[in-house]
Design a protein around this motif. Structure first.
Motif, PDB file in Angstrom:
ATOM      1  N   TYR A 161      -1.355 -54.270 -32.282  1.00  0.00           N
ATOM      2  CA  TYR A 161      -1.342 -53.644 -30.962  1.00  0.00           C
ATOM      3  C   TYR A 161      -2.762 -53.278 -30.522  1.00  0.00           C
ATOM      4  O   TYR A 161      -3.143 -53.512 -29.377  1.00  0.00           O
ATOM      5  N   GLY A 162      -3.539 -52.708 -31.410  1.00  0.00           N
ATOM      6  CA  GLY A 162      -4.919 -52.333 -31.077  1.00  0.00           C
ATOM      7  C   GLY A 162      -5.752 -53.525 -30.655  1.00  0.00           C
ATOM      8  O   GLY A 162      -6.520 -53.452 -29.694  1.00  0.00           O
ATOM      9  N   ALA A 163      -5.606 -54.634 -31.373  1.00  0.00           N
ATOM     10  CA  ALA A 163      -6.365 -55.836 -31.019  1.00  0.00           C
ATOM     11  C   ALA A 163      -5.907 -56.390 -29.669  1.00  0.00           C
ATOM     12  O   ALA A 163      -6.732 -56.817 -28.846  1.00  0.00           O
ATOM     13  N   ARG A 164      -4.594 -56.377 -29.430  1.00  0.00           N
ATOM     14  CA  ARG A 164      -4.083 -56.875 -28.148  1.00  0.00           C
ATOM     15  C   ARG A 164      -4.561 -56.007 -26.996  1.00  0.00           C
ATOM     16  O   ARG A 164      -5.021 -56.510 -25.969  1.00  0.00           O
ATOM     17  N   ILE A 165      -4.447 -54.695 -27.153  1.00  0.00           N
ATOM     18  CA  ILE A 165      -4.828 -53.800 -26.061  1.00  0.00           C
ATOM     19  C   ILE A 165      -6.333 -53.885 -25.803  1.00  0.00           C
ATOM     20  O   ILE A 165      -6.777 -53.781 -24.659  1.00  0.00           O
ATOM     21  N   ALA A 166      -7.125 -54.113 -26.845  1.00  0.00           N
ATOM     22  CA  ALA A 166      -8.570 -54.286 -26.662  1.00  0.00           C
ATOM     23  C   ALA A 166      -8.857 -55.511 -25.808  1.00  0.00           C
ATOM     24  O   ALA A 166      -9.674 -55.466 -24.881  1.00  0.00           O
ATOM     25  N   LEU A 167      -8.182 -56.608 -26.086  1.00  0.00           N
ATOM     26  CA  LEU A 167      -8.371 -57.832 -25.309  1.00  0.00           C
ATOM     27  C   LEU A 167      -7.853 -57.668 -23.884  1.00  0.00           C
ATOM     28  O   LEU A 167      -8.545 -57.999 -22.919  1.00  0.00           O
ATOM     29  N   PHE A 168      -6.648 -57.135 -23.745  1.00  0.00           N
ATOM     30  CA  PHE A 168      -6.044 -57.012 -22.421  1.00  0.00           C
ATOM     31  C   PHE A 168      -6.837 -56.034 -21.549  1.00  0.00           C
ATOM     32  O   PHE A 168      -7.029 -56.265 -20.360  1.00  0.00           O
ATOM     33  N   TRP A 169      -7.274 -54.921 -22.142  1.00  0.00           N
ATOM     34  CA  TRP A 169      -8.047 -53.959 -21.379  1.00  0.00           C
ATOM     35  C   TRP A 169      -9.394 -54.558 -20.976  1.00  0.00           C
ATOM     36  O   TRP A 169      -9.870 -54.351 -19.855  1.00  0.00           O
ATOM     37  N   THR A 170     -10.016 -55.316 -21.860  1.00  0.00           N
ATOM     38  CA  THR A 170     -11.288 -55.957 -21.528  1.00  0.00           C
ATOM     39  C   THR A 170     -11.119 -56.901 -20.354  1.00  0.00           C
ATOM     40  O   THR A 170     -11.962 -56.945 -19.447  1.00  0.00           O
ATOM     41  N   MET A 171     -10.021 -57.646 -20.354  1.00  0.00           N
ATOM     42  CA  MET A 171      -9.769 -58.543 -19.229  1.00  0.00           C
ATOM     43  C   MET A 171      -9.658 -57.752 -17.930  1.00  0.00           C
ATOM     44  O   MET A 171     -10.252 -58.121 -16.920  1.00  0.00           O
ATOM     45  N   LEU A 172      -8.884 -56.668 -17.964  1.00  0.00           N
ATOM     46  CA  LEU A 172      -8.699 -55.865 -16.757  1.00  0.00           C
ATOM     47  C   LEU A 172     -10.005 -55.194 -16.339  1.00  0.00           C
ATOM     48  O   LEU A 172     -10.340 -55.165 -15.154  1.00  0.00           O
ATOM     49  N   ALA A 173     -10.759 -54.692 -17.296  1.00  0.00           N
ATOM     50  CA  ALA A 173     -11.995 -53.974 -16.984  1.00  0.00           C
ATOM     51  C   ALA A 173     -13.077 -54.883 -16.406  1.00  0.00           C
ATOM     52  O   ALA A 173     -13.928 -54.420 -15.644  1.00  0.00           O
ATOM     53  N   THR A 174     -13.032 -56.157 -16.732  1.00  0.00           N
ATOM     54  CA  THR A 174     -14.057 -57.073 -16.229  1.00  0.00           C
ATOM     55  C   THR A 174     -13.615 -57.831 -14.972  1.00  0.00           C
ATOM     56  O   THR A 174     -14.338 -58.715 -14.508  1.00  0.00           O
ATOM     57  N   THR A 175     -12.459 -57.492 -14.420  1.00  0.00           N
ATOM     58  CA  THR A 175     -12.009 -58.187 -13.212  1.00  0.00           C
ATOM     59  C   THR A 175     -12.942 -58.009 -12.008  1.00  0.00           C
ATOM     60  O   THR A 175     -13.018 -58.931 -11.192  1.00  0.00           O
TER      61      THR A 175
END
Length: 167
Positions: A108-122
């Motif tokens: 979960y931590g690895a997924r949320i890190a990736l997903f949040w990074t995607m959202l944060a760099t939009t």
């Protein structure tokens, strides 16, 4: 705190924001929301480029000009159905690699890190889409794309470090 404030904060302190997200507990609904919102914004960022293609720009001589609705449909399917599946796989794979390197985190931590990074760099992806649509391919578009890629890499690495440092 609103997501938009966290996005701005992420560009300054990605580990602190990831820590606060992880402190909220395991929230799969939040993870999928981050992923789907990021994919939708990336889809929207493609609109200027697709409009440019539908107008006949940036095509080789003699190439058929594609219809805008067809291009939009393909991008929609790609960004809202195919990419999320791939990104779930990528999030799990990065956790396994981190585990081999001594990480103590969770899938979960690895997924949320990736997903949040995607959202944060939009915001950078939106800028790239506008640059690609209004200026076309070239040095300016490449610079904006490199900026997005560098920001994505830095924020993702920092977020993964935070996510894999906690059990």
């Amino acid at each position: 705190m609103p997501v938009t404030s966290d996005i701005v904060r992420t560009w300054r302190a990605p580990r602190a924001v990831m820590r606060s997200i992880l402190d909220q507990g395991r929230r799969e609904d939040r993870a999928i929301a981050y992923l789907m919102i990021a994919c939708f914004v990336i889809f929207v960022a493609q609109w200027p480029r697709l409009s440019r293609m539908a107008a006949g720009f940036d095509l080789p001589p003699g190439a058929e000009v594609p219809a805008l609705d067809r291009l939009m449909a393909y991008e929609f399917v790609a960004w809202l159905m195919v990419w999320p599946l791939f990104l779930y796989f990528l999030g799990g794979a990065t956790h396994l690699v981190a585990k081999l390197l001594g990480g103590k985190g969770t899938m979960y931590g690895a997924r949320i890190a990736l997903f949040w990074t995607m959202l944060a760099t939009t915001p950078a992806i939106l800028l790239h889409g506008m640059t690609r649509g209004f200026i076309g391919p070239g040095l300016e578009t490449n610079i904006v794309g490199a900026f997005w890629l560098a920001a994505f890499a830095v924020i993702w690495v920092q977020s993964m470090r935070e996510a894999e440092s906690r059990p």
